[in-house]
Design a protein around this motif. Structure first.
Motif, PDB file in Angstrom:
ATOM      1  N   CYS A   1       1.874 -18.005  -7.867  1.00  0.00           N
ATOM      2  CA  CYS A   1       0.757 -17.129  -8.197  1.00  0.00           C
ATOM      3  C   CYS A   1      -0.246 -17.915  -9.033  1.00  0.00           C
ATOM      4  O   CYS A   1       0.125 -18.565 -10.024  1.00  0.00           O
ATOM      5  N   ARG A   2      -1.510 -17.844  -8.679  1.00  0.00           N
ATOM      6  CA  ARG A   2      -2.518 -18.621  -9.396  1.00  0.00           C
ATOM      7  C   ARG A   2      -2.853 -18.011 -10.753  1.00  0.00           C
ATOM      8  O   ARG A   2      -3.485 -18.659 -11.579  1.00  0.00           O
ATOM      9  N   THR A   3      -2.422 -16.788 -10.994  1.00  0.00           N
ATOM     10  CA  THR A   3      -2.702 -16.146 -12.276  1.00  0.00           C
ATOM     11  C   THR A   3      -1.591 -16.371 -13.294  1.00  0.00           C
ATOM     12  O   THR A   3      -1.859 -16.699 -14.449  1.00  0.00           O
ATOM     13  N   CYS A   4      -0.315 -16.197 -12.879  1.00  0.00           N
ATOM     14  CA  CYS A   4       0.780 -16.267 -13.843  1.00  0.00           C
ATOM     15  C   CYS A   4       1.843 -17.295 -13.498  1.00  0.00           C
ATOM     16  O   CYS A   4       2.849 -17.402 -14.214  1.00  0.00           O
ATOM     17  N   ALA A   5       1.692 -18.039 -12.421  1.00  0.00           N
ATOM     18  CA  ALA A   5       2.617 -19.108 -12.036  1.00  0.00           C
ATOM     19  C   ALA A   5       3.974 -18.594 -11.575  1.00  0.00           C
ATOM     20  O   ALA A   5       4.934 -19.351 -11.510  1.00  0.00           O
ATOM     21  N   TRP A   6       4.078 -17.312 -11.253  1.00  0.00           N
ATOM     22  CA  TRP A   6       5.310 -16.782 -10.668  1.00  0.00           C
ATOM     23  C   TRP A   6       5.537 -17.445  -9.309  1.00  0.00           C
ATOM     24  O   TRP A   6       4.602 -17.606  -8.525  1.00  0.00           O
ATOM     25  N   VAL A   7       6.752 -17.868  -9.027  1.00  0.00           N
ATOM     26  CA  VAL A   7       7.069 -18.504  -7.744  1.00  0.00           C
ATOM     27  C   VAL A   7       7.196 -17.413  -6.687  1.00  0.00           C
ATOM     28  O   VAL A   7       8.211 -16.714  -6.605  1.00  0.00           O
ATOM     29  N   ARG A   8       6.156 -17.259  -5.898  1.00  0.00           N
ATOM     30  CA  ARG A   8       6.149 -16.194  -4.883  1.00  0.00           C
ATOM     31  C   ARG A   8       6.927 -16.607  -3.636  1.00  0.00           C
ATOM     32  O   ARG A   8       7.488 -15.765  -2.947  1.00  0.00           O
ATOM     33  N   GLN A   9       6.948 -17.907  -3.342  1.00  0.00           N
ATOM     34  CA  GLN A   9       7.750 -18.407  -2.229  1.00  0.00           C
ATOM     35  C   GLN A   9       8.398 -19.713  -2.670  1.00  0.00           C
ATOM     36  O   GLN A   9       7.701 -20.696  -2.886  1.00  0.00           O
TER      37      GLN A   9
ATOM     38  N   ALA B   1       9.575  -0.361 -10.953  1.00  0.00           N
ATOM     39  CA  ALA B   1       9.224   0.176  -9.641  1.00  0.00           C
ATOM     40  C   ALA B   1       9.779  -0.717  -8.524  1.00  0.00           C
ATOM     41  O   ALA B   1      10.310  -0.224  -7.524  1.00  0.00           O
ATOM     42  N   LEU B   2       9.673  -2.033  -8.691  1.00  0.00           N
ATOM     43  CA  LEU B   2      10.225  -2.953  -7.699  1.00  0.00           C
ATOM     44  C   LEU B   2      11.739  -2.815  -7.614  1.00  0.00           C
ATOM     45  O   LEU B   2      12.323  -2.870  -6.525  1.00  0.00           O
ATOM     46  N   LEU B   3      12.370  -2.634  -8.755  1.00  0.00           N
ATOM     47  CA  LEU B   3      13.825  -2.455  -8.773  1.00  0.00           C
ATOM     48  C   LEU B   3      14.231  -1.183  -8.041  1.00  0.00           C
ATOM     49  O   LEU B   3      15.294  -1.129  -7.418  1.00  0.00           O
ATOM     50  N   ASP B   4      13.365  -0.177  -8.094  1.00  0.00           N
ATOM     51  CA  ASP B   4      13.643   1.085  -7.409  1.00  0.00           C
ATOM     52  C   ASP B   4      13.315   1.032  -5.918  1.00  0.00           C
ATOM     53  O   ASP B   4      13.481   2.030  -5.206  1.00  0.00           O
ATOM     54  N   GLY B   5      12.802  -0.121  -5.464  1.00  0.00           N
ATOM     55  CA  GLY B   5      12.526  -0.278  -4.039  1.00  0.00           C
ATOM     56  C   GLY B   5      11.084  -0.078  -3.637  1.00  0.00           C
ATOM     57  O   GLY B   5      10.785  -0.038  -2.437  1.00  0.00           O
ATOM     58  N   ALA B   6      10.173   0.034  -4.605  1.00  0.00           N
ATOM     59  CA  ALA B   6       8.759   0.218  -4.272  1.00  0.00           C
ATOM     60  C   ALA B   6       8.203  -1.048  -3.618  1.00  0.00           C
ATOM     61  O   ALA B   6       8.600  -2.167  -3.951  1.00  0.00           O
ATOM     62  N   ASP B   7       7.289  -0.864  -2.695  1.00  0.00           N
ATOM     63  CA  ASP B   7       6.630  -1.976  -2.015  1.00  0.00           C
ATOM     64  C   ASP B   7       5.230  -2.125  -2.614  1.00  0.00           C
ATOM     65  O   ASP B   7       4.279  -1.478  -2.177  1.00  0.00           O
ATOM     66  N   LEU B   8       5.119  -2.970  -3.622  1.00  0.00           N
ATOM     67  CA  LEU B   8       3.853  -3.142  -4.329  1.00  0.00           C
ATOM     68  C   LEU B   8       3.116  -4.371  -3.799  1.00  0.00           C
ATOM     69  O   LEU B   8       3.740  -5.393  -3.494  1.00  0.00           O
ATOM     70  N   PRO B   9       1.807  -4.308  -3.702  1.00  0.00           N
ATOM     71  CA  PRO B   9       1.056  -5.450  -3.169  1.00  0.00           C
ATOM     72  C   PRO B   9       0.931  -6.565  -4.191  1.00  0.00           C
ATOM     73  O   PRO B   9       1.072  -6.361  -5.401  1.00  0.00           O
ATOM     74  N   GLY B  10       0.662  -7.761  -3.700  1.00  0.00           N
ATOM     75  CA  GLY B  10       0.350  -8.881  -4.577  1.00  0.00           C
ATOM     76  C   GLY B  10       1.571  -9.500  -5.235  1.00  0.00           C
ATOM     77  O   GLY B  10       2.711  -9.303  -4.816  1.00  0.00           O
ATOM     78  N   CYS B  11       1.300 -10.256  -6.277  1.00  0.00           N
ATOM     79  CA  CYS B  11       2.347 -10.950  -7.015  1.00  0.00           C
ATOM     80  C   CYS B  11       3.328  -9.937  -7.601  1.00  0.00           C
ATOM     81  O   CYS B  11       2.905  -8.950  -8.208  1.00  0.00           O
ATOM     82  N   PRO B  12       4.636 -10.148  -7.464  1.00  0.00           N
ATOM     83  CA  PRO B  12       5.600  -9.219  -8.043  1.00  0.00           C
ATOM     84  C   PRO B  12       5.457  -9.064  -9.552  1.00  0.00           C
ATOM     85  O   PRO B  12       5.765  -7.998 -10.092  1.00  0.00           O
ATOM     86  N   ALA B  13       4.982 -10.098 -10.223  1.00  0.00           N
ATOM     87  CA  ALA B  13       4.884 -10.041 -11.680  1.00  0.00           C
ATOM     88  C   ALA B  13       3.594  -9.392 -12.160  1.00  0.00           C
ATOM     89  O   ALA B  13       3.617  -8.490 -12.995  1.00  0.00           O
TER      90      ALA B  13
ATOM     91  N   GLY C   1       0.670  -8.606  -9.940  1.00  0.00           N
ATOM     92  CA  GLY C   1      -0.097  -7.861  -8.951  1.00  0.00           C
ATOM     93  C   GLY C   1      -1.280  -8.606  -8.375  1.00  0.00           C
ATOM     94  O   GLY C   1      -2.013  -8.051  -7.554  1.00  0.00           O
ATOM     95  N   ASP C   2      -1.482  -9.851  -8.771  1.00  0.00           N
ATOM     96  CA  ASP C   2      -2.618 -10.627  -8.257  1.00  0.00           C
ATOM     97  C   ASP C   2      -2.502 -10.777  -6.741  1.00  0.00           C
ATOM     98  O   ASP C   2      -1.437 -11.127  -6.219  1.00  0.00           O
ATOM     99  N   GLU C   3      -3.598 -10.511  -6.045  1.00  0.00           N
ATOM    100  CA  GLU C   3      -3.595 -10.590  -4.585  1.00  0.00           C
ATOM    101  C   GLU C   3      -4.416 -11.762  -4.069  1.00  0.00           C
ATOM    102  O   GLU C   3      -4.696 -11.848  -2.864  1.00  0.00           O
ATOM    103  N   GLU C   4      -4.790 -12.677  -4.947  1.00  0.00           N
ATOM    104  CA  GLU C   4      -5.534 -13.858  -4.521  1.00  0.00           C
ATOM    105  C   GLU C   4      -4.605 -14.819  -3.774  1.00  0.00           C
ATOM    106  O   GLU C   4      -3.378 -14.729  -3.891  1.00  0.00           O
TER     107      GLU C   4
END
Length: 246
Positions: free
Chosen positions: A168-176, A136-148, A150-153
């Protein structure tokens, strides 16, 4: 080289010993592992409730390979759509893709590098849900939270020695990524032995999580990640912190 589907069929073959069916699952993971080989294996042992003694529940191998297969079907469909879109873009003169696709991210500065260094750090999503999200992200969807996941904390800030990166505090994805202009990899200071994970010591007899190992889990593991600067790969003209896929 035999295919994913060939080894999937072997996992289903009840005539084979549990160990051979397990080896077939391992080969499937070498063909497709959305979280990386080790983290995907760890995820499947939990989601399929795979006991330490495989003979106690050989059907857990079937549950694991079917979740992997479902995710792979979604990935193949997304890849076909992406290939068709890229052909159209090339005909229009756009030769360079805007960013790497999620299944082919470069290793340097990858936002999911922590999953490869620590198999306990990966999204809690079922694999098909993760693939749907990435497609969905590849198709251009704007999803909330962590890209991996979805955590919004609120994110966790980790020092790189040059600045701060947000994880991300849940999966350690580098959000910035760090704004310093260098690539960084985040690796655990709390090392876990891969052989112990492979032998499913993080589970107890019935396939449920072992509450005693590893002792530190969740956001506490993310808080103990350390940043390492990654040298520029040979042949590239520039080095910069990147967060592909977002």
């Amino acid at each position: 080289m035999t295919s994913f589907l060939t080894h999937r069929a072997r996992v289903h073959d009840e005539r084979l010993p549990a160990r051979r069916r397990f080896n077939a699952l391992r080969t499937c993971l070498t063909c497709f592992a959305p979280y990386g080989f080790r983290a995907t294996y760890h995820h499947l042992t939990l989601s399929a409730r795979m006991p330490r003694l495989l003979e106690a529940d050989p059907d857990s191998l079937v549950r694991a390979v079917e979740e992997l297969h479902e995710a792979r079907v979604l990935w193949l469909a997304g890849a076909r759509e992406y290939e068709a879109r890229r052909r159209a873009q090339k005909r229009a003169g756009r030769r360079q893709p805007p960013e790497p696709v999620w299944w082919n991210r470069p290793w340097w500065g990858a936002p999911d590098a922590a999953w490869r260094a620590d198999p306990f750090l990966h999204p809690p999503l079922r694999l098909p849900d993760y693939v749907r999200r990435q497609n969905a992200l590849l198709d251009g969807a704007d999803l909330p939270g962590c890209p991996a996941c979805g955590d919004e904390e609120p994110v966790l800030s980790r020092s790189t020695g040059h600045g701060l990166a947000e994880l991300c505090r849940t999966c350690a994805w580098v959000r910035q990524p760090c704004p310093c202009g260098r690539w960084h990899s985040f690796e655990p200071t709390l090392r876990v032995g891969w052989n112990r994970v492979w032998q499913r010591q993080h589970l107890i007899g019935d396939g449920t999580p072992n509450p005693r190992w590893p002792g530190v889990q969740g956001p506490a593991r993310v808080e103990r990640l350390a940043a390492y600067e990654v040298s520029r790969p040979w042949g590239l003209r520039s080095a910069r912190c990147v967060a592909p896929g977002r």
